[in-house]
Scaffold this motif. Sequence first.
Motif, short mmCIF file in Angstrom:
data_model
loop_
_atom_site.label_atom_id
_atom_site.label_comp_id
_atom_site.label_asym_id
_atom_site.label_seq_id
_atom_site.Cartn_x
_atom_site.Cartn_y
_atom_site.Cartn_z
N SER A 160 39.53 43.57 27.11
CA SER A 160 40.47 43.26 28.19
C SER A 160 40.90 41.81 28.12
CB SER A 160 39.82 43.55 29.55
OG SER A 160 39.53 44.92 29.65
N THR A 179 41.93 38.23 29.36
CA THR A 179 41.50 37.52 30.57
C THR A 179 42.52 36.51 31.06
OG1 THR A 179 40.33 35.92 29.20
CG2 THR A 179 39.05 37.77 30.05
N ASP A 180 43.45 36.10 30.21
CA ASP A 180 44.42 35.08 30.61
C ASP A 180 45.76 35.38 29.95
OD1 ASP A 180 45.34 32.81 31.87
OD2 ASP A 180 44.70 31.47 30.27
N SER A 229 42.20 48.96 28.65
CA SER A 229 41.66 47.69 29.10
C SER A 229 41.50 47.72 30.62
CB SER A 229 42.60 46.54 28.71
OG SER A 229 43.75 46.52 29.55
N PHE A 264 45.00 43.47 34.46
CA PHE A 264 45.20 42.02 34.42
C PHE A 264 46.52 41.71 35.11
CE2 PHE A 264 46.92 43.78 30.51
CZ PHE A 264 48.19 43.22 30.45
#
Length: 128
Positions: free
Chosen positions: A27, A29-30, A103, A106
């Motif tokens: 996944s 993260t940013d 994922s 996000f």
Amino acid sequence: MKSFAPLAGIVALFAATASARPFTIDSPTDVVFCLPTLITWHGGKPPYLLRCGPILADGRPGGAPLVNLGEERGNSVIWVATLVPGTNAFLNLEDSTGSLAQSATFTVSAGSHRNTTCTGTTKSDGRD
């Protein structure tokens, strides 16, 4: 003379176990608008089809893909997110056997940069 058959069997078992790793996608993260994000995955059988999908009103991943990142043969891709900042999304990866990996969700952030030249860009394979 000693036989190495037992050792060879152990090595073969270890190799089979290592290659049987579950099919997963890491996944991100940013994810920042117009900046590159490395997307990686493990297991499965190439080629892979990678898509970015929306999060539904009830918080579940689903719906028509927002971005089709195309077919990949390796285990990673660099994606330049062109989704509007604030977009909630997820990654959906399908391997050649039809197995799926997803994922976590996000949110695309605006970041602090002023780069807006990514319009129309979706991915890079590092060969540009």
